[in-house]
Motif scaffolding. Structure first.
Motif, PDB file in Angstrom:
ATOM      1  N   GLU A 396       0.835  -1.196   0.000  1.00 50.58           N
ATOM      2  CA  GLU A 396       0.000   0.000   0.000  1.00 50.58           C
ATOM      3  C   GLU A 396       0.866   1.241   0.000  1.00 50.58           C
ATOM      4  O   GLU A 396       1.905   1.297   0.672  1.00 50.58           O
ATOM      5  N   CYS A 397       0.445   2.237  -0.737  1.00 48.48           N
ATOM      6  CA  CYS A 397       1.147   3.527  -0.778  1.00 48.48           C
ATOM      7  C   CYS A 397       0.965   4.226   0.560  1.00 48.48           C
ATOM      8  O   CYS A 397      -0.151   4.295   1.103  1.00 48.48           O
ATOM      9  N   LEU A 399       1.007   7.255   1.115  1.00 47.93           N
ATOM     10  CA  LEU A 399       0.370   8.561   0.962  1.00 47.93           C
ATOM     11  C   LEU A 399      -1.141   8.447   0.792  1.00 47.93           C
ATOM     12  O   LEU A 399      -1.902   9.155   1.444  1.00 47.93           O
ATOM     13  N   CYS A 400      -1.587   7.539  -0.082  1.00 47.75           N
ATOM     14  CA  CYS A 400      -3.028   7.409  -0.311  1.00 47.75           C
ATOM     15  C   CYS A 400      -3.634   6.231   0.441  1.00 47.75           C
ATOM     16  O   CYS A 400      -4.862   6.072   0.449  1.00 47.75           O
ATOM     17  N   MET A 401      -2.771   5.397   1.048  1.00 48.10           N
ATOM     18  CA  MET A 401      -3.198   4.236   1.828  1.00 48.10           C
ATOM     19  C   MET A 401      -4.015   3.260   0.986  1.00 48.10           C
ATOM     20  O   MET A 401      -4.899   2.565   1.482  1.00 48.10           O
ATOM     21  N   ARG A 402      -3.726   3.199  -0.304  1.00 52.77           N
ATOM     22  CA  ARG A 402      -4.355   2.237  -1.198  1.00 52.77           C
ATOM     23  C   ARG A 402      -3.268   1.416  -1.881  1.00 52.77           C
ATOM     24  O   ARG A 402      -2.079   1.750  -1.808  1.00 52.77           O
ATOM     25  N   LEU A 403      -3.665   0.334  -2.564  1.00 57.92           N
ATOM     26  CA  LEU A 403      -2.713  -0.489  -3.300  1.00 57.92           C
ATOM     27  C   LEU A 403      -1.974   0.377  -4.314  1.00 57.92           C
ATOM     28  O   LEU A 403      -2.570   1.242  -4.962  1.00 57.92           O
ATOM     29  N   PHE A 404      -0.673   0.141  -4.455  1.00 58.17           N
ATOM     30  CA  PHE A 404       0.120   0.922  -5.400  1.00 58.17           C
ATOM     31  C   PHE A 404      -0.512   0.895  -6.786  1.00 58.17           C
ATOM     32  O   PHE A 404      -0.895  -0.160  -7.296  1.00 58.17           O
ATOM     33  N   TYR A 405      -0.618   2.083  -7.393  1.00 51.72           N
ATOM     34  CA  TYR A 405      -0.985   2.168  -8.804  1.00 51.72           C
ATOM     35  C   TYR A 405       0.133   2.938  -9.502  1.00 51.72           C
ATOM     36  O   TYR A 405       0.402   4.078  -9.171  1.00 51.72           O
ATOM     37  N   GLU A 406       0.801   2.270 -10.446  1.00 53.85           N
ATOM     38  CA  GLU A 406       1.999   2.812 -11.096  1.00 53.85           C
ATOM     39  C   GLU A 406       3.043   3.196 -10.035  1.00 53.85           C
ATOM     40  O   GLU A 406       3.382   4.370  -9.865  1.00 53.85           O
ATOM     41  N   VAL A 408       6.366   4.107  -8.260  1.00 52.81           N
ATOM     42  CA  VAL A 408       7.665   4.656  -8.650  1.00 52.81           C
ATOM     43  C   VAL A 408       8.547   4.746  -7.402  1.00 52.81           C
ATOM     44  O   VAL A 408       8.047   4.993  -6.302  1.00 52.81           O
ATOM     45  N   THR A 409       9.837   4.547  -7.607  1.00 53.32           N
ATOM     46  CA  THR A 409      10.789   4.562  -6.489  1.00 53.32           C
ATOM     47  C   THR A 409      11.739   5.741  -6.641  1.00 53.32           C
ATOM     48  O   THR A 409      12.338   5.934  -7.705  1.00 53.32           O
ATOM     49  N   THR A 410      11.882   6.523  -5.608  1.00 50.04           N
ATOM     50  CA  THR A 410      12.748   7.700  -5.630  1.00 50.04           C
ATOM     51  C   THR A 410      14.211   7.287  -5.462  1.00 50.04           C
ATOM     52  O   THR A 410      14.503   6.167  -5.036  1.00 50.04           O
ATOM     53  N   PRO A 411      15.153   8.180  -5.781  1.00 48.56           N
ATOM     54  CA  PRO A 411      16.577   7.855  -5.590  1.00 48.56           C
ATOM     55  C   PRO A 411      16.929   7.504  -4.145  1.00 48.56           C
ATOM     56  O   PRO A 411      17.910   6.802  -3.908  1.00 48.56           O
ATOM     57  N   CYS A 412      16.118   7.973  -3.194  1.00 47.99           N
ATOM     58  CA  CYS A 412      16.400   7.648  -1.791  1.00 47.99           C
ATOM     59  C   CYS A 412      15.838   6.285  -1.397  1.00 47.99           C
ATOM     60  O   CYS A 412      16.024   5.841  -0.259  1.00 47.99           O
ATOM     61  N   CYS A 420       0.574  10.170  -6.542  1.00 51.93           N
ATOM     62  CA  CYS A 420       0.755  10.644  -5.157  1.00 51.93           C
ATOM     63  C   CYS A 420       2.080  11.387  -5.007  1.00 51.93           C
ATOM     64  O   CYS A 420       2.146  12.448  -4.366  1.00 51.93           O
ATOM     65  N   LEU A 421       3.132  10.828  -5.587  1.00 56.39           N
ATOM     66  CA  LEU A 421       4.446  11.468  -5.474  1.00 56.39           C
ATOM     67  C   LEU A 421       4.456  12.814  -6.186  1.00 56.39           C
ATOM     68  O   LEU A 421       4.992  13.807  -5.661  1.00 56.39           O
ATOM     69  N   GLU A 422       3.851  12.882  -7.365  1.00 60.96           N
ATOM     70  CA  GLU A 422       3.815  14.147  -8.105  1.00 60.96           C
ATOM     71  C   GLU A 422       3.092  15.229  -7.305  1.00 60.96           C
ATOM     72  O   GLU A 422       3.525  16.394  -7.285  1.00 60.96           O
ATOM     73  N   ARG A 423       2.015  14.855  -6.644  1.00 61.41           N
ATOM     74  CA  ARG A 423       1.275  15.845  -5.855  1.00 61.41           C
ATOM     75  C   ARG A 423       2.112  16.346  -4.685  1.00 61.41           C
ATOM     76  O   ARG A 423       2.067  17.536  -4.337  1.00 61.41           O
ATOM     77  N   CYS A 424       2.887  15.457  -4.075  1.00 58.64           N
ATOM     78  CA  CYS A 424       3.764  15.892  -2.976  1.00 58.64           C
ATOM     79  C   CYS A 424       4.862  16.816  -3.477  1.00 58.64           C
ATOM     80  O   CYS A 424       5.190  17.827  -2.836  1.00 58.64           O
TER      81      CYS A 424
END
Length: 651
Positions: A396-397, A399-406, A408-412, A420-424
């Motif tokens: 689960e993500c 940020l949205c607390m739902r199953l991952f959709y697309e 993506v993993t950050t360099p960290c 979700c990441l784009e919105r952050c």
């Protein structure tokens, strides 16, 4: 000897490549040097190996030749090597196994991912391959590998939960490598030996690390024995490279070069092998020894290319066989059975201080185990996620607390849904979990889906993924309606067909613009501010023609006016205004008297606009021309249908 004389003495085949400007007396030695290098590279690029050797050697007489300048020459030699030497046994295929096995394999070394690291393109490799710089670009796409990414926290945690025994082996191997990096080679040897004795399945990888430690301790016999074991088992690029390095340190330049080329034939992008071959070629092309060029030229003639070191070219009467060639002979059943021939075959591996008997033991040991090793290499552990350990909550993500959709993993190393990441990142260029700066990641805007996790979810959580996909499509469909909940940009007045460039910097409008692009509508409404209602009752749709993203997340959006609309009701979504709207259509004038008055009004307004534009100061005049283009022509049909959409799409 002058350059012109050298050209006359050069092989006839190369005469067509001679650079005419080089015979001028006015050309300096530095110019001579550059011209000869250009000629040599041109010959190498056209696969004229013998002529290229001649001219690279000539270049050494006019100045230094750096190893990196021999990259084209290396490609030429490797091309010949692959064509004339590589057969089915020389370039073995990789046994990839079932789809579930492949999912948890490193694309480079084919071993268990263990401490997984996801690179910018979304593909995942084991930490060991990246730390050792064993690849310069992704094996699955052309993306360059930086090697600075951190461990994928989510995936490594899942692998630890599902395959604890295999991860424990990976950590042991990492400890051996860490001891080598800290130059504690004797401890590395001891740890690797204990690991080999306790678990036969991790023999190959640990032996490669132990061979590196042995080589650092100058225990070349033991290092070579380990590398022979590994090449007999898998013949991977790393095993061949490590073996070539041992041979090079032992002084057997010719054999090491042959194995380096074999390594590049298996993996032509292996960075360490490339650098080492370029260095060896640079030394071998020294003008001090003409025998070297003879040995290099033989590469184009022999069915088994063999590049000789300076010492062996001068002294050997019998062509020296590489360990790789000897293995082929053993497979084919052509190897002599008597001990004397075995001794001669291994004489080249001896070094002052190393006994012939020890060399023979190494040979016997590696040949005797080759068959068994190949069987071990093929019998890979079947990996499938245990049903009792499969928990959808683990994927689960945060940020949205739902199953991952697309995902993506950050360099960290942290993973989120792409949206979700784009919105952050609209709000702050930092990781939502560890707060590490993601400014560079934001500037690149390469939010690539993490392939392993995406495949894992689709394969093991297919029902949950189908439900998540359905919800996402419903949300997207809701956002794509151009009459209900239309996004409204509250800013300035817009007009049909008129360009309207916008500078978007507020997080809410970054999200709004991105959604307009993702849904495919590429449209939003523009209204001026109204202190009482929030925005005016009437506005104009804007059609997005292009977007230029700035490194910090801001963007310059090029839009053009579309249809006019009237606001029916107002709303709010994720910080930006929305509205239910109805599009406005002009009432056609049918009466001739009214039509004549309309035409007069149109002409009057057009003339006033032209006079106003011509009377502007030159500075404002040029700015308007730059942003909006020239003054439009007078309308032929003032009641004709709007053509703003066709104009927008044609630009």
């Amino acid at each position: 000897m002058s350059l012109q004389q050298r050209a006359e003495d050069a092989p006839e085949e190369s005469s067509g490549f001679f650079i005419g400007a080089a015979d001028s007396d006015s050309v300096s030695e530095e110019d001579h040097h550059q011209l000869i290098l250009q000629k040599a590279n041109a010959l190498a690029s056209q696969n004229c190996l013998k002529e290229a050797i001649y001219w690279f050697s000539a270049a050494r007489r006019y100045g230094s030749v750096r190893p990196e300048q021999l990259s084209t020459f290396l490609v030429c030699i490797l091309r010949n090597f692959k064509t004339k030497a590589a057969g089915p046994d020389a370039l073995p295929g990789q046994n990839r196994g079932s789809s579930s096995d492949v999912m948890f394999d490193c694309p480079n070394c084919r071993s268990f991912l263990g401490e997984a690291v996801t690179i910018a393109c979304g593909h995942t490799y084991c930490k060991r391959c990246l730390q050792r710089r064993l690849l310069s670009k992704c094996k699955l796409c052309p993306e360059a590998v930086r090697g600075e990414e951190k461990t994928n926290v989510l995936l490594s945690g899942l692998l630890d939960k599902w395959f604890p025994d295999e991860l424990k082996k990976c950590k042991t191997l990492c400890k051996v490598d860490e001891l080598c990096r800290r130059k504690r080679f004797q401890e590395a040897v001891s740890l690797a030996t204990n690991a080999i004795q306790s678990d036969s399945e991790m023999t190959v990888a640990v032996r490669l690390s132990r061979a590196e430690a042995y080589m650092a301790l100058k225990q070349y016999c033991q290092a070579l024995e380990d590398t022979e074991f590994c090449t007999g088992s898998s013949c991977s690029a790393e095993a061949l490279f490590r073996k070539a390095m041992v041979l090079y340190e032992m002084g057997h330049v010719d054999e090491s070069l042959h194995v380096f080329l074999h390594c590049l034939a298996v993996d032509e992008d292996f960075p360490c092998a490339k650098r080492q071959v370029e260095k060896i070629l640079c030394d071998l092309l020294s003008p001090d020894d003409e025998n070297v060029k003879v040995g290099l030229r033989e590469t184009t003639q022999n069915t088994s290319p063999h590049l000789r070191s300076k010492t062996l070219v001068a002294n050997s009467q019998v062509p020296l066989q590489s360990p790789v060639q000897r293995q082929h002979q053993v497979r084919a059943g052509s190897a002599p059975n008597n001990l004397d021939n075995d001794e001669k075959r291994w004489e080249s591996l001896e070094r002052p201080g190393l006994s012939r008997a020890h060399s023979l033991r190494m040979h016997s040991s590696s040949c005797g185990l080759t068959k068994g090793l190949k069987q071990v290499a093929k019998a890979k552990t079947s990996r499938s996620v245990p049903d009792n350990l499969l928990d959808p909550n683990d994927m689960e993500c945060s940020l949205c607390m739902r199953l991952f959709y697309e995902p993506v993993t950050t360099p960290c190393g942290h993973t989120f849904c792409k949206n979700c990441l784009e919105r952050c990142l609209d709000h702050t260029p930092q990781c939502p979990l560890c707060k590490e700066s993601l400014k560079e990641y934001l500037a690149c805007r390469k939010y690539m889906v993490t392939t392993v996790l995406d495949t894992l979810i689709k394969q093991y959580l297919s029902q949950e993924h189908a439900e998540r996909t359905k919800a996402h499509l419903e949300e997207t469909r809701e956002l794509s309606d151009l009459t209900k909940n239309v996004p409204i940009f509250v800013c300035t007045m817009a007009y049909p067909t008129v360009p309207c460039p916008l500078h978007v910097f507020e997080p809410r409008y970054r999200l709004m613009i991105r959604r307009c692009m993702d849904t495919g509508t590429q449209q939003f409404g523009m209204c001026i501010n109204d202190p009482q209602k929030g925005f005016a009752d009437y506005g104009c749709m804007l059609i997005i023609r292009s977007i230029h993203f700035l490194p910090d997340g801001r963007s310059v959006v090029d839009t053009v006016g579309g249809k006019r609309f009237r606001v029916l009701s107002r709303g709010m979504k994720d910080g930006y205004s929305t509205a239910d709207i109805e599009h406005l259509e002009d009432n056609r004038v049918e009466d001739n008297d009214d039509l004549e008055k309309l035409q007069e009004l149109h002409d009057e307004v057009y003339e006033q606009a032209c006079v106003w534009f011509q009377n502007l100061k030159i500075h404002f005049h040029n700015q308007i021309l730059q942003h909006f283009g020239p003054m439009p022509e007078r309308e032929a049909d003032i009641q004709g249908p709007p053509t703003c959409r066709s104009r927008a799409l044609s630009k």
